[in-house]
Scaffold this motif. Structure first.
Motif, PDB file in Angstrom:
ATOM      1  N   TRP A  55       3.063   7.155  -4.463  1.00 45.37           N
ATOM      2  CA  TRP A  55       3.966   7.796  -3.509  1.00 45.37           C
ATOM      3  C   TRP A  55       3.813   7.188  -2.114  1.00 45.37           C
ATOM      4  CZ3 TRP A  55       8.200   9.795  -2.236  1.00 45.37           C
ATOM      5  CH2 TRP A  55       8.365  10.650  -1.154  1.00 45.37           C
ATOM      6  N   MET A  56       2.591   6.948  -1.673  1.00 50.02           N
ATOM      7  CA  MET A  56       2.379   6.339  -0.366  1.00 50.02           C
ATOM      8  C   MET A  56       2.958   4.923  -0.323  1.00 50.02           C
ATOM      9  SD  MET A  56       0.977   8.568   1.554  1.00 50.02           S
ATOM     10  CE  MET A  56       1.118  10.202   0.839  1.00 50.02           C
ATOM     11  N   ALA A  57       2.851   4.197  -1.425  1.00 47.80           N
ATOM     12  CA  ALA A  57       3.385   2.840  -1.475  1.00 47.80           C
ATOM     13  C   ALA A  57       4.906   2.842  -1.434  1.00 47.80           C
ATOM     14  CB  ALA A  57       2.890   2.140  -2.744  1.00 47.80           C
ATOM     15  N   VAL A  58       5.513   3.742  -2.194  1.00 50.81           N
ATOM     16  CA  VAL A  58       6.979   3.801  -2.249  1.00 50.81           C
ATOM     17  C   VAL A  58       7.570   4.264  -0.925  1.00 50.81           C
ATOM     18  CG1 VAL A  58       8.924   5.016  -3.316  1.00 50.81           C
ATOM     19  CG2 VAL A  58       7.059   4.132  -4.737  1.00 50.81           C
ATOM     20  N   ALA A  59       6.959   5.271  -0.321  1.00 56.47           N
ATOM     21  CA  ALA A  59       7.516   5.859   0.904  1.00 56.47           C
ATOM     22  C   ALA A  59       6.985   5.205   2.170  1.00 56.47           C
ATOM     23  CB  ALA A  59       7.203   7.360   0.938  1.00 56.47           C
ATOM     24  N   GLY A  60       6.039   4.270   2.048  1.00 58.14           N
ATOM     25  CA  GLY A  60       5.453   3.642   3.230  1.00 58.14           C
ATOM     26  C   GLY A  60       6.431   2.733   3.949  1.00 58.14           C
ATOM     27  N   SER A  61       6.082   2.406   5.181  1.00 56.72           N
ATOM     28  CA  SER A  61       6.968   1.596   6.031  1.00 56.72           C
ATOM     29  C   SER A  61       6.348   0.250   6.398  1.00 56.72           C
ATOM     30  CB  SER A  61       7.288   2.365   7.318  1.00 56.72           C
ATOM     31  OG  SER A  61       6.092   2.656   8.034  1.00 56.72           O
ATOM     32  N   GLY A  62       5.210  -0.091   5.777  1.00 54.37           N
ATOM     33  CA  GLY A  62       4.515  -1.319   6.138  1.00 54.37           C
ATOM     34  C   GLY A  62       5.001  -2.530   5.362  1.00 54.37           C
ATOM     35  N   ALA A  63       4.226  -3.584   5.442  1.00 55.53           N
ATOM     36  CA  ALA A  63       4.556  -4.832   4.758  1.00 55.53           C
ATOM     37  C   ALA A  63       4.508  -4.634   3.240  1.00 55.53           C
ATOM     38  CB  ALA A  63       3.577  -5.926   5.168  1.00 55.53           C
ATOM     39  N   PRO A  64       5.366  -5.346   2.506  1.00 54.13           N
ATOM     40  CA  PRO A  64       5.356  -5.212   1.037  1.00 54.13           C
ATOM     41  C   PRO A  64       3.988  -5.488   0.416  1.00 54.13           C
ATOM     42  CG  PRO A  64       7.317  -6.387   1.760  1.00 54.13           C
ATOM     43  CD  PRO A  64       6.450  -6.232   2.974  1.00 54.13           C
ATOM     44  N   ALA A  66       1.014  -4.913   1.686  1.00 60.48           N
ATOM     45  CA  ALA A  66       0.135  -3.765   1.916  1.00 60.48           C
ATOM     46  C   ALA A  66       0.508  -2.608   0.993  1.00 60.48           C
ATOM     47  CB  ALA A  66       0.218  -3.331   3.372  1.00 60.48           C
ATOM     48  N   ARG A  67       1.800  -2.369   0.844  1.00 60.90           N
ATOM     49  CA  ARG A  67       2.251  -1.271  -0.015  1.00 60.90           C
ATOM     50  C   ARG A  67       1.945  -1.562  -1.481  1.00 60.90           C
ATOM     51  NH1 ARG A  67       8.267  -0.984   1.943  1.00 60.90           N
ATOM     52  NH2 ARG A  67       8.454   0.576   0.271  1.00 60.90           N
ATOM     53  N   LEU A  68       2.091  -2.816  -1.866  1.00 53.91           N
ATOM     54  CA  LEU A  68       1.789  -3.191  -3.243  1.00 53.91           C
ATOM     55  C   LEU A  68       0.312  -2.997  -3.541  1.00 53.91           C
ATOM     56  CD1 LEU A  68       2.977  -4.446  -5.860  1.00 53.91           C
ATOM     57  CD2 LEU A  68       2.291  -6.688  -4.960  1.00 53.91           C
ATOM     58  N   LEU A  69      -0.532  -3.365  -2.593  1.00 57.86           N
ATOM     59  CA  LEU A  69      -1.970  -3.188  -2.786  1.00 57.86           C
ATOM     60  C   LEU A  69      -2.305  -1.716  -3.006  1.00 57.86           C
ATOM     61  CD1 LEU A  69      -4.902  -4.935  -1.133  1.00 57.86           C
ATOM     62  CD2 LEU A  69      -4.770  -2.462  -0.825  1.00 57.86           C
ATOM     63  N   VAL A  70      -1.736  -0.840  -2.192  1.00 55.59           N
ATOM     64  CA  VAL A  70      -2.005   0.592  -2.326  1.00 55.59           C
ATOM     65  C   VAL A  70      -1.502   1.107  -3.667  1.00 55.59           C
ATOM     66  CG1 VAL A  70      -1.306   2.859  -1.485  1.00 55.59           C
ATOM     67  CG2 VAL A  70      -2.085   1.127   0.126  1.00 55.59           C
ATOM     68  N   GLY A  71      -0.247   0.785  -3.990  1.00 51.45           N
ATOM     69  CA  GLY A  71       0.339   1.325  -5.203  1.00 51.45           C
ATOM     70  C   GLY A  71      -0.359   0.878  -6.474  1.00 51.45           C
ATOM     71  N   VAL A  72      -0.679  -0.398  -6.560  1.00 49.55           N
ATOM     72  CA  VAL A  72      -1.281  -0.928  -7.783  1.00 49.55           C
ATOM     73  C   VAL A  72      -2.762  -0.551  -7.882  1.00 49.55           C
ATOM     74  CG1 VAL A  72      -1.872  -3.017  -9.045  1.00 49.55           C
ATOM     75  CG2 VAL A  72       0.374  -2.809  -7.967  1.00 49.55           C
ATOM     76  N   LEU A  73      -3.519  -0.814  -6.826  1.00 51.85           N
ATOM     77  CA  LEU A  73      -4.957  -0.578  -6.900  1.00 51.85           C
ATOM     78  C   LEU A  73      -5.293   0.920  -6.939  1.00 51.85           C
ATOM     79  CD1 LEU A  73      -6.484  -3.312  -4.571  1.00 51.85           C
ATOM     80  CD2 LEU A  73      -5.663  -3.464  -6.919  1.00 51.85           C
ATOM     81  N   GLY A  74      -4.628   1.695  -6.103  1.00 50.75           N
ATOM     82  CA  GLY A  74      -4.897   3.131  -6.091  1.00 50.75           C
ATOM     83  C   GLY A  74      -4.533   3.791  -7.408  1.00 50.75           C
ATOM     84  N   ALA A  75      -3.378   3.425  -7.965  1.00 50.84           N
ATOM     85  CA  ALA A  75      -2.953   4.012  -9.237  1.00 50.84           C
ATOM     86  C   ALA A  75      -3.865   3.578 -10.376  1.00 50.84           C
ATOM     87  CB  ALA A  75      -1.510   3.625  -9.535  1.00 50.84           C
ATOM     88  N   ALA A  76      -4.254   2.302 -10.409  1.00 48.50           N
ATOM     89  CA  ALA A  76      -5.125   1.817 -11.480  1.00 48.50           C
ATOM     90  C   ALA A  76      -6.477   2.518 -11.445  1.00 48.50           C
ATOM     91  CB  ALA A  76      -5.300   0.304 -11.357  1.00 48.50           C
ATOM     92  N   TRP A  77      -7.037   2.669 -10.252  1.00 44.30           N
ATOM     93  CA  TRP A  77      -8.334   3.355 -10.129  1.00 44.30           C
ATOM     94  C   TRP A  77      -8.209   4.807 -10.591  1.00 44.30           C
ATOM     95  CZ3 TRP A  77      -9.275   7.590  -6.912  1.00 44.30           C
ATOM     96  CH2 TRP A  77     -10.608   8.035  -6.899  1.00 44.30           C
ATOM     97  N   LEU A 131      -2.153   6.040   3.287  1.00 43.70           N
ATOM     98  CA  LEU A 131      -1.072   6.170   4.269  1.00 43.70           C
ATOM     99  C   LEU A 131      -1.225   5.113   5.354  1.00 43.70           C
ATOM    100  CD1 LEU A 131       1.319   8.148   5.141  1.00 43.70           C
ATOM    101  CD2 LEU A 131      -0.369   9.169   6.675  1.00 43.70           C
ATOM    102  N   ALA A 132      -2.462   4.897   5.798  1.00 41.94           N
ATOM    103  CA  ALA A 132      -2.720   3.896   6.840  1.00 41.94           C
ATOM    104  C   ALA A 132      -2.407   2.493   6.355  1.00 41.94           C
ATOM    105  CB  ALA A 132      -4.178   3.990   7.293  1.00 41.94           C
ATOM    106  N   VAL A 133      -2.859   2.163   5.142  1.00 39.01           N
ATOM    107  CA  VAL A 133      -2.633   0.812   4.619  1.00 39.01           C
ATOM    108  C   VAL A 133      -1.147   0.579   4.362  1.00 39.01           C
ATOM    109  CG1 VAL A 133      -3.156  -0.803   2.764  1.00 39.01           C
ATOM    110  CG2 VAL A 133      -4.940   0.728   3.607  1.00 39.01           C
TER     111      VAL A 133
END
Length: 264
Positions: A55-64, A66-77, A131-133
């Motif tokens: 959710w943070m990756a999809v709704a985030g406003s940062g660089a792709p 950074a958002r990809l890192l959050v979405g993939v790594l956070g979800a996998a963990w 959210l920060a990343v």
């Protein structure tokens, strides 16, 4: 009072996440009533964090990146941990920590409901580093690479520690004994150590972001919870109840959290 538009958007992200987790934890509370197993709360906490990362990756406003890192790594963990915990909850009796809590609360379900809803709030708290990343406009390549390297070491170490403990527990000959093999020779809680290390990867990835300080909440808050609140204290109390002097000897010889060589 002037409020920046991005602040409103991030507040909405967190509110939506909290409402989602309220529903998830309410369903989990109902499940534990039927099955008399509050361990489901740990499964849902990990699953909720996996959802929070996406959710943070999809709704985030940062660089792709950074958002990809959050979405993939956070979800996998989160999904790996949720699946590991679900196997234990589904196949074993209620964890001794929760049995003790059930006895202490004398089965009062309103206390369990409050406990489950507190976990919903914790999901929101631990989503703040993501959210920060996810709001980082231009993370450097070196910090993304370093964050990924730390994440790989942490997740691999946590999975290895979990597998070593599961193999030890599955041997009937080890009943009443303490695992001292593999990573458990160097730390009484190597799984917790690598879980803490995992959050350091997002602190690295958040460097230079507008809300970079939120990235530090992951390792700081996780350490406080593991060391002083809900992790090590509850786990070791249960270990002393079930293993007695064998675990006291393990405490004397083996470092608590950060791995190091055991004492002779």
């Amino acid at each position: 009072m002037h409020v920046m538009p991005w602040a409103i958007g991030q507040g909405g992200q967190l509110l939506a996440l909290w409402l989602f987790m309220v529903v998830v934890m309410t369903l989990g509370w109902a499940w534990q009533q039927r099955h008399a197993n509050a361990g489901i709360v740990d499964v849902l906490w990990a699953f909720g964090l996996a959802c929070a990362a996406v959710w943070m990756a999809v709704a985030g406003s940062g660089a792709p990146t950074a958002r990809l890192l959050v979405g993939v790594l956070g979800a996998a963990w989160g999904l790996r941990l949720a699946l590991h915990l679900w196997v234990r909850v589904r196949g074993e009796a209620e964890d001794g920590r929760y049995r003790a809590l059930r006895e202490h609360w004398q089965g009062r379900q309103w206390k369990f409901f409050a406990f489950f809803q507190f976990q919903a709030l914790l999901v929101v708290l631990f989503a703040l580093p993501w959210l920060a990343v996810a709001g980082h406009p231009a993370p450097a390549a070196w910090q993304l690479g370093l964050a990924l390297a730390v994440w790989i070491v942490a997740v691999a170490g946590e999975a290895l520690a979990d597998a070593q403990l599961a193999r030890f527990r599955n041997d009937p000959g080890n009943r009443g004994k303490t695992c001292r093999s593999g990573l458990w020779r160097y730390s009484r809680h190597p799984n917790y150590f690598f879980e803490w290390l995992h959050w350091c990867s997002y602190a690295i990835a958040a460097i230079g972001a507008p809300l970079a300080w939120l990235g530090l909440l992951g390792p700081v808050v996780m350490y406080l919870f593991l060391r002083f609140i809900s992790g090590i204290p509850f786990t070791e109390q249960q270990a002393l109840r079930s293993r007695g002097e064998d675990y006291r000897d393990y405490q004397r010889r083996t470092p608590m959290l950060f791995p190091w060589f055991p004492k002779n």
